[in-house]
Write an enzyme that holds these catalytic residues in place. Structure first.
Site, PDB file in Angstrom:
ATOM      1  N   LYS A   1       0.845  -1.188   0.000  1.00  0.00           N
ATOM      2  CA  LYS A   1       0.000   0.000   0.000  1.00  0.00           C
ATOM      3  C   LYS A   1       0.889   1.249   0.000  1.00  0.00           C
ATOM      4  CE  LYS A   1      -4.330   1.567   2.102  1.00  0.00           C
ATOM      5  NZ  LYS A   1      -5.341   1.304   3.145  1.00  0.00           N
TER       6      LYS A   1
ATOM      7  N   GLU B   1     -19.198  -4.140  11.569  1.00  0.00           N
ATOM      8  CA  GLU B   1     -20.072  -3.292  12.385  1.00  0.00           C
ATOM      9  C   GLU B   1     -21.170  -4.085  13.094  1.00  0.00           C
ATOM     10  OE1 GLU B   1     -18.069  -0.816   9.336  1.00  0.00           O
ATOM     11  OE2 GLU B   1     -19.233  -2.672   9.226  1.00  0.00           O
TER      12      GLU B   1
ATOM     13  N   ARG C   1     -25.177  -0.665   8.654  1.00  0.00           N
ATOM     14  CA  ARG C   1     -25.045  -2.109   8.488  1.00  0.00           C
ATOM     15  C   ARG C   1     -25.464  -2.866   9.745  1.00  0.00           C
ATOM     16  NH1 ARG C   1     -19.338  -3.005   5.477  1.00  0.00           N
ATOM     17  NH2 ARG C   1     -20.587  -4.331   4.146  1.00  0.00           N
TER      18      ARG C   1
END
Length: 621
Positions: A279, A364, A392
């Protein structure tokens, strides 16, 4: 410049393999230069340049479908599909989205924005293809961070029974937004760096080379379906589920990626292609601090420093200081995040109180029920989460927290319009979906002081489910002269007059004050109320206001349906009170990307629009 040859879809296929590496470097330079001006998701996009080039070379788009999990890493995909010239308008109002959008290009197979959805969507495409007797490839690209989300495993479980091809590219960079945690992260780390596998492979190969015909035996072993990796790692998660596994593959070797993807296309069934990437690759600042450059505002390329830093602390940092201060005194206070410690302001808490900090991954739903269990066990959990991601966990809030009236505190960051990230990230539904749940209390602070006091109230005085809702960015530091004690279901009157009453929620208090000043300049009498509690509403105050006000106006940065204004107006209508009620809120719609100021004007909740609407209604009374 090889990138100059990339102007329309398919141009990348005209390049020779010797040009692939140069193209990757030029794309990285392009991304760094453009995102430094517009802001956007940088580190994740720098990490998948070669992977994206390989996907475009190995597959026939748009016939074949690529589904990007979350989608924030799709910038190179957009460059290769003819949208290079649109990057000056990236994430700006009317410009190109920072996420895949089907209405933007037919090369974007599926709209994404939230995590862990790509395998489900890809499997749906596969089954749709098979039901219709069609012939095309489907590739879901999912990061190892997104693989911490339970929905990904539901989809993998479903995909394991497939008898037709479905390719799942696992982009493994050991990061989601912040550093990954949990069993999946450990498992992938073991695969990437298994000493037993690497040592065994090397020792066996060296031994075979020493005997007659050994070279042919090594080559044969490398070509067999059950290669040395399967011998040493037979029980890894994916293969034990019945899903084929290829890798790990160097995610920055374009030609090797192409070869591996072509092998994956021949497999009848679901197949994981494990790709290891870095990354932030190609930009030292992003390599060193990928979390900072996950989503970044315009910055100086040389230093990596953001150009326009906020003058005041953000609401996230105010929350951070407040929860740490309270946790010093109360050892029952703990903090939970769904892979967002930096964004939600919990990094300091994680360092100060590591034993009471829990990063559950991008999960979540689990985080909410986990918090419920902690509350039932006697702790005081605070789940810090973005508004759009809390959506969610609706069932868990209703079923696991509120039915039992458990003392869980939801610290809802990025509530209201967030701007450039667009429809999938605007936090404009939380007041509505939370208000529909019995036993839930909702509090919206007007400024930094009130957020601190609201959190203290939630943890020390309240006993039950409670949500504190605050916006993205700089905290409001106005109204410090108004510090009325927080009492459940009681609003705060900032200016008391008659005729017109403005009841503003949270971030809208400042706007309401500006409108009040304008109306005062026109000779009108205006009361301004800081609503504080969206649920339960202050019915007593509304009854009092109805005695000497002909118009009650509600202001909120939330959709109209199910919001604060709807509750106030319903009460006025149900009790047959005299005042006219005017709801001013966001439309019941999805709101695209752009600056918050432009979006507010477009939605009719800026100062000019609010003043005009109030004057128009007031004339009719």
């Amino acid at each position: 410049m090889i990138l100059e040859k990339i102007n329309k879809p398919g141009d990348v296929k005209k390049l020779s393999p010797i040009e692939y590496n140069q193209l990757a470097e030029e794309i990285r330079d392009f991304l760094i230069n453009h995102i430094s001006k517009t802001g956007g998701h940088l580190a994740s996009n720098l990490g998948v340049v070669e992977l994206t080039i390989a996907l475009h070379l190995a597959f026939d788009l748009p016939k074949d479908k690529i589904i990007w999990d979350v989608g924030h890493q799709s910038y190179t995909h957009k460059i290769l599909t003819g949208r290079k010239d649109q990057f000056d308008g990236l994430r700006k109002f009317g410009g190109m989205s920072g996420f895949p959008k089907r209405n933007e290009s037919n090369y974007d197979a599926f709209d994404t924005g939230h995590s862990s959805t790509s395998i489900s969507a890809g499997l749906g495409y596969v089954c749709s293809r098979d039901c219709q007797g069609q012939n095309y490839s489907v590739v879901s690209v999912i990061g190892d961070g997104a693989l911490t989300g339970g929905m990904a495993y539901e989809a993998l479980n479903n995909a394991s029974s497939l008898k037709t091809n479905f390719i799942i590219v696992l982009n493994d960079n050991a990061m989601s937004i912040s550093k990954n945690i949990g069993g999946v992260s450990y498992m992938l780390s073991d695969i990437r760096s298994s000493d037993s596998y690497i040592d065994f492979k090397e020792n066996l190969a060296n031994s075979l080379y020493k005997i007659p015909g050994g070279s042919r035996m090594v080559s044969a072993l490398k070509k067999t379906k059950n290669n040395l990796k399967q011998i040493i790692l037979p029980n890894q998660l994916f293969e034990s589920m019945g899903i084929a596994y290829l890798g790990p593959v160097n995610g920055h070797d374009t030609e090797k990626l192409i070869k591996t993807l072509k092998v994956a296309k021949r497999i009848n069934g679901a197949v994981i292609v494990h790709v290891v990437t870095q990354k932030g690759r190609g930009y030292k600042q992003a390599e060193r601090n990928p979390s900072k450059f996950h989503g970044i505002a315009p910055f100086d390329v040389k230093t990596g420093n953001v150009l326009n830093k906020p003058k005041n602390p953000t609401y996230s940092s105010v929350f951070s200081d407040a929860i740490c201060h309270l946790a010093k005194k109360d050892k029952k206070i703990c903090a939970i995040t769904a892979a967002m410690p930096d964004g939600t302001g919990l990094t300091k808490f994680s360092k100060w109180f590591p034993d009471r900090f829990f990063d559950v991954g991008i999960a979540e739903e689990h985080a909410t029920t986990f918090a419920a269990g902690m509350a039932a066990g006697g702790m005081k959990p605070v789940f810090a989460v973005y508004s759009s991601f809390l959506q969610r966990a609706y069932d868990q809030i209703l079923h696991d927290v509120c039915i039992q009236q458990l003392h869980v505190v939801f610290a809802i960051d990025r509530a209201g319009l967030v701007g450039a990230d667009g429809e999938t990230h605007q936090g404009i539904f939380d007041l509505s979906f939370l208000s529909s749940i019995p036993n839930m209390t909702i509090f919206a602070p007007k400024n930094d002081w009130e957020l601190k006091e609201g959190l203290k109230f939630a943890l020390e005085e309240h006993n039950g489910p409670i949500a504190l809702r605050y916006p993205r960015g700089e905290a409001c530091t106005d109204f410090h002269e108004f510090k009325e004690e927080i009492v459940l279901a009681k609003s705060e009157i900032l200016y008391k007059e008659k005729d017109i009453a403005i009841l503003a929620v949270g971030s809208m208090v400042k706007l309401g004050d500006e409108v009040r000043k304008r109306l005062k300049a026109r000779g009108l009498n205006v009361t301004l109320v800081n609503a504080r509690f969206v649920k339960p509403i202050d019915e007593k105050l509304i009854l009092e206001l109805s005695m000497n006000h002909s118009l009650i106006v509600t202001l909120e940065e939330n959709v109209a349906s199910g919001g604060y204004g709807r509750a106030v107006c319903q009460m006025i209508n149900d009790t047959k009170l005299k005042p006219r009620c005017l709801e001013i809120s966001l439309p019941d719609d999805y709101i695209e990307h752009g600056s918050v100021d432009i979006l507010m004007k477009e939605a009719g909740i800026d100062v000019d629009s609010i003043e005009e609407r109030i004057l128009s209604v007031h004339k009719e009374i």
